[in-house]
Motif scaffolding. Sequence first.
Motif, PDB file in Angstrom:
ATOM      1  N   SER A 115      -0.291   2.928  -1.356  1.00  0.00           N
ATOM      2  CA  SER A 115       0.426   4.054  -0.762  1.00  0.00           C
ATOM      3  C   SER A 115       0.468   3.937   0.757  1.00  0.00           C
ATOM      4  O   SER A 115       1.515   4.174   1.383  1.00  0.00           O
ATOM      5  CB  SER A 115      -0.249   5.371  -1.168  1.00  0.00           C
ATOM      6  OG  SER A 115       0.398   6.468  -0.567  1.00  0.00           O
ATOM      7  N   ILE A 116      -0.647   3.551   1.368  1.00  0.00           N
ATOM      8  CA  ILE A 116      -0.698   3.397   2.826  1.00  0.00           C
ATOM      9  C   ILE A 116       0.254   2.290   3.274  1.00  0.00           C
ATOM     10  O   ILE A 116       1.019   2.459   4.236  1.00  0.00           O
ATOM     11  CB  ILE A 116      -2.139   3.091   3.280  1.00  0.00           C
ATOM     12  CG1 ILE A 116      -3.024   4.322   3.084  1.00  0.00           C
ATOM     13  CG2 ILE A 116      -2.163   2.643   4.744  1.00  0.00           C
ATOM     14  CD1 ILE A 116      -4.497   4.053   3.309  1.00  0.00           C
ATOM     15  N   SER A 147     -12.893   4.457  -9.431  1.00  0.00           N
ATOM     16  CA  SER A 147     -12.879   4.437  -7.967  1.00  0.00           C
ATOM     17  C   SER A 147     -12.083   3.237  -7.443  1.00  0.00           C
ATOM     18  O   SER A 147     -11.371   3.329  -6.444  1.00  0.00           O
ATOM     19  CB  SER A 147     -14.303   4.380  -7.417  1.00  0.00           C
ATOM     20  OG  SER A 147     -15.021   5.537  -7.784  1.00  0.00           O
ATOM     21  N   GLU A 205      -4.684   2.261  -5.464  1.00  0.00           N
ATOM     22  CA  GLU A 205      -3.526   3.152  -5.347  1.00  0.00           C
ATOM     23  C   GLU A 205      -3.367   3.661  -3.918  1.00  0.00           C
ATOM     24  O   GLU A 205      -2.258   3.710  -3.379  1.00  0.00           O
ATOM     25  CB  GLU A 205      -3.680   4.330  -6.307  1.00  0.00           C
ATOM     26  CG  GLU A 205      -2.478   5.270  -6.304  1.00  0.00           C
ATOM     27  CD  GLU A 205      -2.606   6.379  -7.321  1.00  0.00           C
ATOM     28  OE1 GLU A 205      -1.596   7.066  -7.569  1.00  0.00           O
ATOM     29  OE2 GLU A 205      -3.707   6.572  -7.866  1.00  0.00           O
ATOM     30  N   GLU A 206      -4.489   4.044  -3.304  1.00  0.00           N
ATOM     31  CA  GLU A 206      -4.433   4.520  -1.923  1.00  0.00           C
ATOM     32  C   GLU A 206      -3.979   3.414  -0.985  1.00  0.00           C
ATOM     33  O   GLU A 206      -3.178   3.645  -0.067  1.00  0.00           O
ATOM     34  CB  GLU A 206      -5.817   5.030  -1.505  1.00  0.00           C
ATOM     35  CG  GLU A 206      -5.879   5.634  -0.108  1.00  0.00           C
ATOM     36  CD  GLU A 206      -5.114   6.941  -0.004  1.00  0.00           C
ATOM     37  OE1 GLU A 206      -4.831   7.366   1.138  1.00  0.00           O
ATOM     38  OE2 GLU A 206      -4.800   7.538  -1.058  1.00  0.00           O
ATOM     39  N   GLY A 207      -4.470   2.204  -1.196  1.00  0.00           N
ATOM     40  CA  GLY A 207      -4.069   1.076  -0.359  1.00  0.00           C
ATOM     41  C   GLY A 207      -2.578   0.784  -0.475  1.00  0.00           C
ATOM     42  O   GLY A 207      -1.901   0.545   0.529  1.00  0.00           O
ATOM     43  N   ALA A 219      -8.424   4.038  -7.870  1.00  0.00           N
ATOM     44  CA  ALA A 219      -8.004   5.000  -6.850  1.00  0.00           C
ATOM     45  C   ALA A 219      -7.860   4.335  -5.489  1.00  0.00           C
ATOM     46  O   ALA A 219      -6.935   4.632  -4.715  1.00  0.00           O
ATOM     47  CB  ALA A 219      -9.012   6.150  -6.767  1.00  0.00           C
ATOM     48  N   ALA A 220      -8.786   3.405  -5.191  1.00  0.00           N
ATOM     49  CA  ALA A 220      -8.723   2.699  -3.907  1.00  0.00           C
ATOM     50  C   ALA A 220      -7.487   1.804  -3.830  1.00  0.00           C
ATOM     51  O   ALA A 220      -6.824   1.729  -2.785  1.00  0.00           O
ATOM     52  CB  ALA A 220      -9.987   1.867  -3.708  1.00  0.00           C
ATOM     53  N   PRO A 224       2.755   9.163  -2.828  1.00  0.00           N
ATOM     54  CA  PRO A 224       2.915   7.826  -3.430  1.00  0.00           C
ATOM     55  C   PRO A 224       3.954   7.820  -4.539  1.00  0.00           C
ATOM     56  O   PRO A 224       4.169   8.836  -5.223  1.00  0.00           O
ATOM     57  CB  PRO A 224       1.514   7.514  -3.974  1.00  0.00           C
ATOM     58  CG  PRO A 224       0.844   8.837  -4.128  1.00  0.00           C
ATOM     59  CD  PRO A 224       1.402   9.709  -3.050  1.00  0.00           C
ATOM     60  N   ASN A 241       3.842   3.513   3.017  1.00  0.00           N
ATOM     61  CA  ASN A 241       4.203   4.486   4.045  1.00  0.00           C
ATOM     62  C   ASN A 241       4.355   3.835   5.413  1.00  0.00           C
ATOM     63  O   ASN A 241       5.176   4.262   6.231  1.00  0.00           O
ATOM     64  CB  ASN A 241       3.171   5.613   4.101  1.00  0.00           C
ATOM     65  CG  ASN A 241       3.329   6.598   2.952  1.00  0.00           C
ATOM     66  OD1 ASN A 241       4.287   6.509   2.189  1.00  0.00           O
ATOM     67  ND2 ASN A 241       2.405   7.513   2.817  1.00  0.00           N
TER      68      ASN A 241
END
Length: 244
Positions: A15-16, A5, A11-13, A8-9, A87, A19
């Motif tokens: 990616s945001i 988790s 990676e999401e951070g 994943a967090a 991403p 972007n």
Amino acid sequence: DNFASIVAAVEEGRSIFANIQKFLRYLLTSNIGEVMVMFFGVILARLLNFEPEAGSSLVVPLLATQILWINLVTDSGPALALGVDPPDPDQMSKPPRDPRTRVIDRWMWFDIAFVGTIMAMGTLAVMDWALPGGLIPGSGTMAYAQTMAFTTLVFFQLFNVFNARSDETSAFHGLFANKWIWIAVGVSILLQVAVIYVPFLQTAFSTVPLTGADWLIATVVASSVVWLRELVKLFTRSRRRAAG
């Protein structure tokens, strides 16, 4: 308490954050390009033999309605599509980002100025080519020249959306990874075609019909923003490989 988790967090951070940078890079480069077109179009009007609007002594390369249309067509769909760009597959192999890193760093400011300058030079060159006199003598009317400049600048910004996906990776890498960009670009092109050929839109935006050759010229000139930016990206990758 779950390592997966946490990964994943992170990676999401990343990616945001990436972007957000893509979105800002695209909007700022495109808008700086518009500002430069208007500024240098006014400053160099006599040299390029631009004619003032009827009843006015001010020479402007694009009309206010055309600028508003460009912002409507290019700053909406394509910019939003960048916000949902997938991403980078290699982003988790990169070292952690310094928390003090600015969203718009010095390199992005260089990118903004560089791309904006290309857009301005290309747009004004096409307009100059379309008019009699100037540096590149042509034979068209002011309405024709403005329509050519108008279309070229729209195409510049649509090509630029692919540049904005990364400041280092080639625009051709993962070219079809984001279908929303292609949809947004396709809709924008259709809208531009409409404003050139639909009679009531021609009247509203002071455009004239273009030939196939005109569209080709606008496309080829506008594509230069990709090729020149690719050269800079190639240089950047080579320098970082040498340093690493």
